[in-house]
Design a protein around this motif. Structure first.
Motif, PDB file in Angstrom:
ATOM      1  N   UNK A 175      63.359 -15.867  17.301  1.00  0.00           N
ATOM      2  CA  UNK A 175      63.920 -17.200  17.532  1.00  0.00           C
ATOM      3  C   UNK A 175      63.351 -18.234  16.570  1.00  0.00           C
ATOM      4  N   UNK A 176      62.030 -18.223  16.403  1.00  0.00           N
ATOM      5  CA  UNK A 176      61.367 -19.260  15.609  1.00  0.00           C
ATOM      6  C   UNK A 176      61.476 -19.015  14.111  1.00  0.00           C
ATOM      7  N   UNK A 177      61.355 -17.777  13.694  1.00  0.00           N
ATOM      8  CA  UNK A 177      61.321 -17.467  12.257  1.00  0.00           C
ATOM      9  C   UNK A 177      62.711 -17.244  11.690  1.00  0.00           C
ATOM     10  N   UNK A 178      63.573 -16.565  12.446  1.00  0.00           N
ATOM     11  CA  UNK A 178      64.910 -16.244  11.946  1.00  0.00           C
ATOM     12  C   UNK A 178      66.016 -17.036  12.638  1.00  0.00           C
ATOM     13  N   UNK A 179      65.657 -17.969  13.494  1.00  0.00           N
ATOM     14  CA  UNK A 179      66.647 -18.798  14.198  1.00  0.00           C
ATOM     15  C   UNK A 179      67.691 -17.964  14.937  1.00  0.00           C
ATOM     16  N   UNK A 180      67.212 -16.875  15.557  1.00  0.00           N
ATOM     17  CA  UNK A 180      68.078 -16.000  16.359  1.00  0.00           C
ATOM     18  C   UNK A 180      69.241 -15.409  15.574  1.00  0.00           C
ATOM     19  N   UNK A 181      69.013 -15.134  14.303  1.00  0.00           N
ATOM     20  CA  UNK A 181      70.058 -14.508  13.472  1.00  0.00           C
ATOM     21  C   UNK A 181      70.469 -13.172  14.083  1.00  0.00           C
ATOM     22  N   UNK A 182      71.762 -12.943  14.204  1.00  0.00           N
ATOM     23  CA  UNK A 182      72.254 -11.734  14.882  1.00  0.00           C
ATOM     24  C   UNK A 182      71.928 -10.463  14.110  1.00  0.00           C
ATOM     25  N   UNK A 183      71.668 -10.571  12.818  1.00  0.00           N
ATOM     26  CA  UNK A 183      71.366  -9.400  12.003  1.00  0.00           C
ATOM     27  C   UNK A 183      69.899  -8.984  12.069  1.00  0.00           C
ATOM     28  N   UNK A 184      69.089  -9.767  12.753  1.00  0.00           N
ATOM     29  CA  UNK A 184      67.652  -9.483  12.820  1.00  0.00           C
ATOM     30  C   UNK A 184      67.328  -8.759  14.123  1.00  0.00           C
ATOM     31  N   UNK A 185      66.590  -7.660  14.007  1.00  0.00           N
ATOM     32  CA  UNK A 185      66.186  -6.914  15.191  1.00  0.00           C
ATOM     33  C   UNK A 185      64.705  -6.550  15.079  1.00  0.00           C
ATOM     34  N   UNK A 186      64.244  -5.727  16.001  1.00  0.00           N
ATOM     35  CA  UNK A 186      62.827  -5.368  16.034  1.00  0.00           C
ATOM     36  C   UNK A 186      62.395  -4.650  14.752  1.00  0.00           C
ATOM     37  N   UNK A 187      63.275  -3.845  14.186  1.00  0.00           N
ATOM     38  CA  UNK A 187      62.935  -3.130  12.954  1.00  0.00           C
ATOM     39  C   UNK A 187      62.708  -4.098  11.798  1.00  0.00           C
ATOM     40  N   UNK A 188      63.501  -5.157  11.752  1.00  0.00           N
ATOM     41  CA  UNK A 188      63.325  -6.175  10.711  1.00  0.00           C
ATOM     42  C   UNK A 188      61.960  -6.825  10.828  1.00  0.00           C
ATOM     43  N   UNK A 189      61.599  -7.187  12.039  1.00  0.00           N
ATOM     44  CA  UNK A 189      60.293  -7.816  12.271  1.00  0.00           C
ATOM     45  C   UNK A 189      59.171  -6.839  11.923  1.00  0.00           C
ATOM     46  N   UNK A 190      59.309  -5.592  12.340  1.00  0.00           N
ATOM     47  CA  UNK A 190      58.296  -4.576  12.076  1.00  0.00           C
ATOM     48  C   UNK A 190      58.060  -4.396  10.577  1.00  0.00           C
ATOM     49  N   UNK A 191      59.122  -4.474   9.794  1.00  0.00           N
ATOM     50  CA  UNK A 191      58.992  -4.323   8.338  1.00  0.00           C
ATOM     51  C   UNK A 191      58.125  -5.445   7.754  1.00  0.00           C
ATOM     52  N   UNK A 192      58.358  -6.667   8.204  1.00  0.00           N
ATOM     53  CA  UNK A 192      57.584  -7.793   7.689  1.00  0.00           C
ATOM     54  C   UNK A 192      56.137  -7.752   8.186  1.00  0.00           C
ATOM     55  N   UNK A 193      55.920  -7.238   9.375  1.00  0.00           N
ATOM     56  CA  UNK A 193      54.553  -7.061   9.867  1.00  0.00           C
ATOM     57  C   UNK A 193      53.811  -6.049   8.997  1.00  0.00           C
ATOM     58  N   UNK A 194      54.492  -4.996   8.585  1.00  0.00           N
ATOM     59  CA  UNK A 194      53.851  -3.994   7.719  1.00  0.00           C
ATOM     60  C   UNK A 194      53.473  -4.596   6.372  1.00  0.00           C
ATOM     61  N   UNK A 195      54.332  -5.482   5.834  1.00  0.00           N
ATOM     62  CA  UNK A 195      53.997  -6.170   4.585  1.00  0.00           C
ATOM     63  C   UNK A 195      52.750  -7.029   4.750  1.00  0.00           C
ATOM     64  N   UNK A 196      52.677  -7.752   5.867  1.00  0.00           N
ATOM     65  CA  UNK A 196      51.510  -8.589   6.127  1.00  0.00           C
ATOM     66  C   UNK A 196      50.242  -7.749   6.277  1.00  0.00           C
ATOM     67  N   UNK A 197      50.344  -6.630   6.961  1.00  0.00           N
ATOM     68  CA  UNK A 197      49.167  -5.770   7.141  1.00  0.00           C
ATOM     69  C   UNK A 197      48.673  -5.203   5.818  1.00  0.00           C
ATOM     70  N   UNK A 198      49.585  -4.906   4.904  1.00  0.00           N
ATOM     71  CA  UNK A 198      49.173  -4.438   3.580  1.00  0.00           C
ATOM     72  C   UNK A 198      48.368  -5.506   2.854  1.00  0.00           C
ATOM     73  N   UNK A 199      48.815  -6.733   2.946  1.00  0.00           N
ATOM     74  CA  UNK A 199      48.104  -7.825   2.269  1.00  0.00           C
ATOM     75  C   UNK A 199      46.759  -8.089   2.936  1.00  0.00           C
ATOM     76  N   UNK A 200      46.699  -8.023   4.255  1.00  0.00           N
ATOM     77  CA  UNK A 200      45.426  -8.184   4.953  1.00  0.00           C
ATOM     78  C   UNK A 200      44.451  -7.083   4.571  1.00  0.00           C
ATOM     79  N   UNK A 201      44.949  -5.869   4.440  1.00  0.00           N
ATOM     80  CA  UNK A 201      44.108  -4.748   4.037  1.00  0.00           C
ATOM     81  C   UNK A 201      43.616  -4.920   2.599  1.00  0.00           C
ATOM     82  N   UNK A 202      44.509  -5.371   1.718  1.00  0.00           N
ATOM     83  CA  UNK A 202      44.129  -5.584   0.322  1.00  0.00           C
ATOM     84  C   UNK A 202      43.073  -6.688   0.188  1.00  0.00           C
TER      85      UNK A 202
END
Length: 222
Positions: A175-202
């Motif tokens: 709701x807050x990040x994608x403004x409830x875009x209908x094309x966004x689902x849990x997999x979309x969010x999970x992908x961006x979380x994985x990107x963030x975790x890579x940067x945190x690890x680096x």
């Protein structure tokens, strides 16, 4: 911007919700002090419009509990109590502004805009454990190393750091990040979380992000 209106005059609370939503804000309502406290610590709000004379817990009690737990939400008090002492009491408890009833909706919107504008200025840098998020530059720093984030990554991390429990529901992130875009689902969010975790690890940070079906939360790796 997301607001919470807490007022035991149900019709007034719903009217304020409509006015604020017409002005472009996301707005929830509740009608007693206990509900206000529960929602404040359960969800993420940029501002609270709080009536003083409410059932169960009054506005002063709600405000006092928020400040004791160091919640950084901005608070506009509403009250028919117009004496100077009442206003001073509100400010002593940590209110950012005070609006006497009756008031015009134009003045309410103006006061909310000023209050939230001040919050944006103070919210440029967010720190959690060993990481520092610069929202203006959209960068993440740790141990004298800095990584550039995407706008979406910056928004997700900002939500997590600002949350009182450092945990946010997946639906709220959408709701807050994608403004409830209908094309966004849990997999979309999970992908961006994985990107963030890579940067945190680096960055060799002690922080990582854990995601379940319901929630996303910041974790500290010891």
């Amino acid at each position: 911007m997301r607001l919470l209106v807490a007022d035991d005059e149900v019709n007034l609370a719903k009217a304020l919700q409509a006015v604020l939503e017409d002005a472009g804000y996301n707005c929830d309502v509740c009608f007693d002090g206990n509900s206000a406290i529960r929602l404040i610590f359960q969800e993420i709000y940029d501002g609270l419009i709080l009536d003083i004379m409410m059932l169960e817990k009054n506005g002063y009690e709600v405000l006092n509990q928020i400040c004791k737990q160091k919640n950084d939400i901005l608070v506009l008090l509403l009250s028919a109590l117009n004496e100077v002492d009442n206003k001073v009491t509100g400010f002593d408890f940590g209110a950012n502004d005070y609006l006497s009833k009756p008031f015009s909706t134009k003045e309410l919107i103006a006061r909310v805009k000023v209050m939230l504008k001040e919050n944006v200025i103070d919210d440029s840098y967010l720190q959690y454990q060993d990481i520092l998020l610069n929202k203006k530059e959209e960068t993440l720093a740790c141990k004298n190393t800095k990584y550039q984030l995407t706008k979406l990554e910056c928004s997700i991390l900002s939500l997590l750091i600002r949350s009182e429990s450092n945990r946010v529901a997946v639906w709220l992130v959408i709701e807050k990040v994608w403004n409830n875009c209908v094309d966004v689902n849990q997999n979309t969010v999970s992908l961006h979380i994985s990107y963030l975790n890579r940067k945190l690890s680096a960055l060799q940070s002690c922080v990582s992000i854990k995601m379940s079906k319901e929630n996303i939360e910041l974790c500290v790796n010891i």
